[in-house]
Every structure is written in C-alpha cells, then in structure tokens.
Scaffold this active site. Sequence first.
Site, short mmCIF file in Angstrom:
data_model
loop_
_atom_site.label_atom_id
_atom_site.label_comp_id
_atom_site.label_asym_id
_atom_site.label_seq_id
_atom_site.Cartn_x
_atom_site.Cartn_y
_atom_site.Cartn_z
N ASP A 218 0.77 -0.92 0.12
CA ASP A 218 -0.41 0.26 -0.08
C ASP A 218 0.67 1.08 -0.10
OD1 ASP A 218 -2.36 1.18 0.06
OD2 ASP A 218 -1.77 1.90 1.79
N GLU A 268 15.10 -14.80 0.67
CA GLU A 268 15.24 -16.32 1.07
C GLU A 268 14.06 -17.37 1.23
OE1 GLU A 268 14.58 -14.88 5.27
OE2 GLU A 268 16.39 -13.30 4.73
C1 GLC Z 1 -4.29 3.39 -0.70
C2 GLC Z 1 -5.27 2.13 -0.49
C3 GLC Z 1 -6.22 2.99 0.27
C4 GLC Z 1 -6.22 3.88 0.59
C5 GLC Z 1 -4.99 4.09 1.23
C6 GLC Z 1 -3.92 4.61 2.77
O1 GLC Z 1 -4.34 4.15 -1.81
O2 GLC Z 1 -5.63 1.69 -1.79
O3 GLC Z 1 -7.80 2.32 -0.24
O4 GLC Z 1 -7.57 3.98 1.90
O5 GLC Z 1 -4.06 3.92 0.44
O6 GLC Z 1 -4.13 3.47 3.10
#
Ligand code: GLC
Length: 588
Positions: A218, A268
């Site tokens: 993310d 790993e």
């Molecule tokens: C990314 C995710 C989104 C989330 C953001 C904060 O963009 O896809 O859904 O709100 O990160 O974590």
Amino acid sequence: MTGEWWRHAVIYQIYPRSFSDSNGDGIGDVAGIRQRLAHVAELGVDAVWLSPFYRSPMHDAGYDVADYRAIDPVFGSVADVEALVADAHGMGLRVLIDIVPNHTSNEHVWFQEALASGVPTMAHEARTQFTSGPWSRYHLVRGEKSGTAAPNNWKSNFGGPAWTQLDATDGSPSGWWYLHLFDPTQPDLNWQSAEVRSEFEDILRFWFDRGVDGFRIDVAHGLVKEPGYPDDHSAAAIAVSGDNPPAPQYDQPGVHDIYRAWRRVADEYDPPRVFVGEVWVQPASRLTPYLRPDELHTSFNFDHVRAPWWAPGLREAIEVSLASADAVGAPTTWVLENHDVWRAPTRYAPIASDPDGSGFTSLLDTSGVHTAPRDLITGLRRARAAMLVMLALPGSAYLYQGQELGLFEVLHLPDEVRQDPAFRLTGGAAIGRDGCRVPLPWSRDGQTYGFGPADSAASWLPQPSEWAALSVQAQLGHSDSTLELTRSALTLRRAQSALGEGELVWDDHDLGRTVLSFVRPAREGGEAVRCVIAMEGSAVTLPGQWGTVLLASDGPLVTDADGHLILPADTSAWLSIPPSLPTPIPAV
Ligand code: GLC
Ligand code: CA
C-alpha cells in the site's frame, strides 16, 4: 506451481468486507471468502489479492492497521486465513495479501505506547524531531515551524491538513505534530527508524511462513519523505500520486533501499515470494526504478486506469507502461478497477459534458460530476471491450471483484451510510469511494442478494435493486453475460500461448484514430492472436482478412457481403491469425 507465474498472472482482488458474509452480520469475512472461493477459481484466474483483514478500528476500512499479525474479529482469525490459503492453494490459486507500511492506525500499540509516555514540552528551538525516547521509535513527529504553524503545508489525501498537533502532558498544545498523509487516525511511520525497518521485515516473514505467496504494498511510493520536510509546491497540492515536479511526500530516492531489503526477504523463500507495489507516479518512466531486478517484481500501472476512452490516449498509456517496465526486464501489469476508483462501466459511461466518457475522477473530486445522468448501457459495452483489450496485453492483469459481473459504481448512496473518510474530511464535498465497495450480489433474491445467509442483517452498504439482474446466479450460463464473457476470455487466455507473456506489435492499418489493433505473435507452436477495438463513432469494417473471431466483447459479429468483419463501435474482439496471413497489417 512453478516458474515466474507473476509475469503473466491474472489476479482477482477480493475486498473482504464486501465479498461474502458467512455469519450474517452484514460484513464480509474470511469464512465467507472460503465459501465462495470456487467462483474465483472457476473464473480461471491465477491468484487472488486480499485487501486488509488485520485488526483495525476501520476508520479507513482496514487500511488503518492496529496489529499486522492479527485478524480483525469481524473478519475471523489467523487460523481462518491459514485455512483460506490452504483452500486457495488446493484450487491452484496463489494468494497475495495487503501490507500497509506507510502508516498504522492510531490504535496500534506503537502509537499508544508513545502517547502513554506523554509528550514533553521543550523550547521551540529544540523541537525539530525526537532523537530518543518513545516518540523517536516508530512514528513521524516533527516540531512546529514557528508559533502555532504545522511543520509544513502538506495536505492529507482525504482532505484537510496532513499534520495534527499532540497535546503536552499537561494538556496544552505541545508544539509537536504527527504526520498523516491520510486520515488523522492513520499516523505515518518513520522509515528512517531501524526499528520500523526490522519490524516490517519480521511481519513479512510472519505471513510468508503462513504460506502467503506475496504482498501488495500500500502507498509504496510514500514511505520515505524528502529530508528537511520542505513545503509541497508540486502541481497538485493534494494527490495520491507523485506529481511533476515531484512532491516531497512521494517517490524519494531513499525508498528503494527498503524494497531491496524486502526483496532479500522474499528471496529467502522457496519458491520466492513476490511483491506488487501500489505506486502512483507520473510519468510512467518513474515506475522503472521500483521494478529493478533487486526490488519489486511488479507494480500497478495506473496510466491504464487513467486512460480516457480515446484510442490514441489508450495506445499511449499502453506504450509508456510497456516501456517503463521493459527498461528493466519487468512485466507490465494492467488494471481497470480497484477499491479506490469508480467502476469501469460508470467511468466510461458518456455524460452530456463528456460524451467520450474519459471518466477518471480523483479521490477528492468535488465537481459534482457524479450527479450527471449517465448512459450506463454504453458504459458497460465499453467496460467489456476494455476488459478484453486488457486481457490481451502482455504481462499480468488485475480484476476487481464484481468487474466480472459488470457492476456499476453506486453513486447515490445515502449520506448516512457513507464510510470513506474522504467524504467526512471534505464535509461531504467529495463522495469518496464507497460506491465501488458495495457488497457483491450472488443471487437474484434475498435481502442481501446472497451476500449473506438468508436471515442476514442488512449489508454494510445497501445494494441497488438493479444488482439482482447482475448477480452471479442471474448471469451464470448466459453466454452474452459479462460473467460468461470473463470466463471465456480467461479460458482462451490460458489456451492461446500468444497471450500472457510476450511481445506486442501494433498493426499499421488505415482505419483512423478510433480503432486500435495489435498482434500478439505466435509462441510455442500456437497461432498469433490479434486484438482489435473500435472505440468511438460508428461501426468499422475491417478490410481484408484480419483473422478468425475467437471472442468478441459484444456479439456475435457479422461480416459484410465481401466477408469482411464488421466491428461495431465500443466493441473489441480477439482474432486468431493463421500463419498464411500477414502480421502486422501493413498500411495501405
Ligand atoms: C491506498 C489504498 C486506499 C487507502 C490508502 C491509505 O491508496 O488503496 O484504499 O485508503 O492507501 O492506506
Ligand atoms: Ca460477517
């Protein structure tokens, strides 16, 4: 399950809250995913990616993680996830899970322990950043610039400032602020801290040891911030993406060390585990460094999501995406939908002010464009056509749950059910992303259309009644349905060796700027495959012999009196090309 499967995989994104609810509380869960996993396997995909299921106060639907090694009780337990991974592997599906390293929840013990230790008051000059003590360990806390101003002008992606001031132990403003590029309940982590780095390597191992095949990372371009924390003067003050000029919050050179270390952890394992980064950068060439052989295996490629319904624009998005990955020998990925953007049939639906339906709106769009009447019939035609193009492109592709049903964005949810923090933080000016997160319809009837059991509570977001006709049950076995189109496309993609990995050669035809056509050359003794799409205007007749129709996004296709194939507007087709025909089509 061998080889570098991620170079050509089709990966199905499961959004756990909205996929399937086993216990009838109105919220999807891991046991529900297990009950419906056969649907995913039977579609013919290679892997699933699960959005977060970790323990979380759910201020950002689980992207605010309170414990990276625990499952939220609403979703189940670690044992449930282990069972899901085992089920998936038994069905030949790999499993990617989400990791959220840019920020935690403010309920994470790292933040709570620091809060509990109190916030010391210090002379203004001494306040830049903590170099020792609990506040120096995990989160990003900086001293105010002067007087009562935050450390800089950065904005939250969800609206409002990106800094919140901490109270001193005596309750007065401390002059210390913590950074949150998203909701105030999502404090950013300090990736200069060795503890943060080693904790995350340990979290990766925790899940790799439980059999997961990889991670979707993310906000992967956000972990490292520009030293000195300068004000943001980039073109868009608020953006998930990096901009040109680069924003100081994103895409900093230091981020690559983190992924080199993560790659060593993934390597790993046997077989090696894989990563896909959520890297919103522009232009696409800025993706290339993330994809070097010792960093991430793949990254999302958002140029494709942003591409308008316009053939030259789509071609350019394809070309720059291929170039950015090719430069370092990485495969490209393609994506038309996810849990953050409007569903494709709605994006591509023409509206009066935008008849071409270019349709990409940013998270914080406040233009009110969602209230415009839309031609969803054309939108769905285009989404189906776009899906076939995506699945014919080289590399790997992502499908978001419900994309195989042709679900549209639910734009008219009542305000009181909306949960996206962007809605709240903009005072309702931006509608946010709830409209693509509405629970899936599995059957024609029942209070939640089969999302939950018969006696289920209402689903956490209400489903529109039109979804009865779009349910899995309503579409299964109907050859003209989007579900059957998706299944046919995925079956063919496996059967045709030209699809998946390999080259793409553009046809040099003479049909103008509304038609795109490319060839996937023959491989491994199979036939070459052509993909052609008519994007706007009216039907086109393909002059000469272009191949034999394998599949059309809307059909059946007909031929004219000379046997030439007619491709209606907003339609795409896959054609097999016998070795006797020239590839590519020469210009006339
Ligand atoms: C990314 C995710 C989104 C989330 C953001 C904060 O963009 O896809 O859904 O709100 O990160 O974590
Ligand atoms: Ca449930």
